[in-house]
Design a protein around this motif. Structure first.
Motif, short mmCIF file in Angstrom:
data_model
loop_
_atom_site.label_atom_id
_atom_site.label_comp_id
_atom_site.label_asym_id
_atom_site.label_seq_id
_atom_site.Cartn_x
_atom_site.Cartn_y
_atom_site.Cartn_z
N GLY A 14 0.84 -1.10 -0.13
CA GLY A 14 0.02 -0.01 0.00
C GLY A 14 0.81 1.18 -0.02
N HIS A 15 2.12 1.21 -0.17
CA HIS A 15 2.83 2.35 0.02
C HIS A 15 4.21 1.94 -0.78
CE1 HIS A 15 0.66 2.39 4.00
NE2 HIS A 15 0.86 3.59 3.94
N ASN A 41 3.17 11.74 -0.27
CA ASN A 41 2.73 10.41 -0.93
C ASN A 41 1.32 10.07 -0.37
OD1 ASN A 41 5.01 9.31 -3.00
ND2 ASN A 41 5.82 10.00 -1.09
N LEU A 42 0.68 11.06 0.53
CA LEU A 42 -0.62 10.54 1.09
C LEU A 42 -1.60 10.83 -0.20
CD1 LEU A 42 -0.66 12.29 4.37
CD2 LEU A 42 -0.63 9.83 3.94
N GLU A 43 -2.35 9.93 -0.15
CA GLU A 43 -3.76 10.26 -1.00
C GLU A 43 -5.04 9.94 -0.27
OE1 GLU A 43 -3.56 6.87 -3.78
OE2 GLU A 43 -1.83 7.44 -4.79
N ASP A 46 -6.07 7.49 2.87
CA ASP A 46 -4.77 6.87 3.55
C ASP A 46 -5.08 7.34 4.82
OD1 ASP A 46 -4.17 6.10 1.09
OD2 ASP A 46 -2.38 7.34 0.81
N GLU A 47 -4.06 6.22 5.66
CA GLU A 47 -4.19 6.52 7.10
C GLU A 47 -3.17 8.05 7.38
OE1 GLU A 47 -1.82 3.17 7.93
OE2 GLU A 47 0.01 3.87 6.94
N THR A 52 1.58 6.31 9.65
CA THR A 52 2.60 5.73 8.66
C THR A 52 3.97 5.76 9.06
OG1 THR A 52 1.13 6.63 6.77
CG2 THR A 52 3.37 5.97 6.43
#
Length: 407
Positions: A14-15, A41-43, A46-47, A52
């Motif tokens: 997922g990353h 890189n967050l979408e 996402d958490e 992360t």
């Protein structure tokens, strides 16, 4: 278990962009830089960035350089996994390969000691270490090969954007740092071949001694030894063939550029007086045009009149050439099984081979003997009778009779 594999791979899947950017960020990654990369890189969905960051530490993807330090580095197994997935090879230096050779030498001494003392445990440990070292050698050789091919591709795509001197320096670095030393190591009379031959001799000794009866493991080691030897020499010969033309062309271009720079420097320092005579290439053109005289015309006519015509060559198209000796030998070897099948059973195979007239020479007789003995359609039995003499066209063979029957 260091970390949970399922959690680790689920997080990595997922990353992927995050891990890729962390791998490209350098050797040391501060906490602030890592958090900035995480936020970049967050979408949506996402958490949280803090979650992360905590997972990166829990799964030991980022490891502190020292306890309580704000600087981290990407774990080496993770970096190697990403390099493998993205096909980013790291070239192995000649010193690394020499280290593998030294490791095999030390392991060979342990293997010899285990055979002498009948120590099965030490022998198994030595066998496992030999197989691991051979796999590492093959992996590093493949990665070095890919790095050199990537450098050649980079040179061809950057033909106009990089100065000639810089490209020449890079090619020289790869030739002198990697290819030439590696060829000296893996050549047939080099240290790699000598160490592999000694290791293979010790493995044969372990098998003949009867202490180690894991025949599949022994055969796997023999196969790896032969494969790595051939593969290493072939890889670096191919690398040299790829780099040598680039090296020669860049060497000439570098000499031309250096000469032009010296000539321009002298022109700027001393002026144009006498400069052209020293540095410019002189081009001369001299043409002679004369009307031919009577003597020349007379000599030409006399040569034409006195010329004796020669008959055209005749090609013997209908003549047949004799069949090559190697072709006839091949036909004889191919026909041997059917002839032997018609004469079965044979009580003395060598006597049957040397009887026909004209007699075959020693090499042909032995080739026919091997062809029939190893044919799966026959069963050869080596007797313990008194040795007999078998005369060939150019020698004498002495051996006990060999019986041949249908398998």
């Amino acid at each position: 278990m260091k970390v949970n594999p399922q959690s680790f791979f689920k997080f990595c899947s997922g990353h992927v962009p995050l891990l890729r950017q962390l791998a490209e960020s350098g050797d040391e990654i501060s906490e602030a830089d890592a958090r900035r990369v995480i936020r970049a890189n967050l979408e949506p969905g996402d958490e949280l960035p803090e979650t992360t960051w905590r997972r990166l530490k829990e799964l030991q993807i980022l490891i502190p350089i020292e306890p309580a330090s704000d600087f981290n580095y990407l774990a080496e197994p993770v970096a190697r996994l990403l390099a493998y997935l993205y096909d980013e090879a790291q070239a192995a230096t000649p010193e690394i390969v020499r280290g593998y050779i030294e490791s095999l030498t030390v392991t060979g001494k342990q293997l010899a000691r285990a055979i002498e003392t009948d120590d099965l445990g030490l022998l198994r440990l030595a066998m496992d270490e030999i197989q691991r070292t051979l796999r590492r050698v093959q992996t590093d050789l493949d990665e070095t090969h890919r790095c050199i091919l990537a450098e050649v591709s980079r040179y061809k795509t950057e033909r106009r954007t990089v100065p000639v001197r810089e490209k020449f320096r890079r090619i020289v670095h790869w030739m002198e740092r990697y290819v030439d030393p590696m060829v000296d190591i893996v050549r047939p009379d080099g240290p790699l071949r000598a160490t592999f031959d000694e290791t293979e001799r010790l493995l044969h000794r372990a098998r003949d001694h009867g202490l180690f009866n894991d025949l599949p493991a022994l055969e796997r080691s023999f196969r790896q030894l032969r494969l790595v030897q051939r593969h290493a020499l072939r890889v670096f010969q191919q690398c040299r063939r790829e780099l040598q033309p680039l090296y020669e062309s860049l060497r000439r271009s570098s000499f031309i550029a250096e000469g032009a720079a010296l000539a321009l420097e002298q022109l700027q320092r001393e002026g144009s007086a006498g400069w052209a005579e020293v540095h410019a290439a002189t081009v001369c053109s001299l043409r002679w045009q004369n009307v031919p005289g009577d003597a020349a015309i007379e000599r030409t006519l006399r040569n034409v009149a006195e010329h004796r015509p020669e008959p055209a060559p005749v090609l013997a198209l209908s003549a047949e050439e004799a069949a090559p000796a190697d072709y006839l030998r091949r036909l004889w070897l191919d026909a041997l099984p059917s002839e032997a099948r018609a004469s079965l059973p044979l009580t003395d195979l060598l006597d049957w081979l040397v009887q026909p007239s004209p007699k075959r020479d020693t090499a042909d007789t032995l080739a026919g003997f091997s062809r029939l003995v190893f044919d799966p359609a026959f069963e050869a039995t080596f007797t313990e009778d008194e040795p007999q003499e078998y005369r060939t066209a150019n020698g004498v063979l002495e051996a006990p009779p060999v019986r041949l029957a249908r398998a």
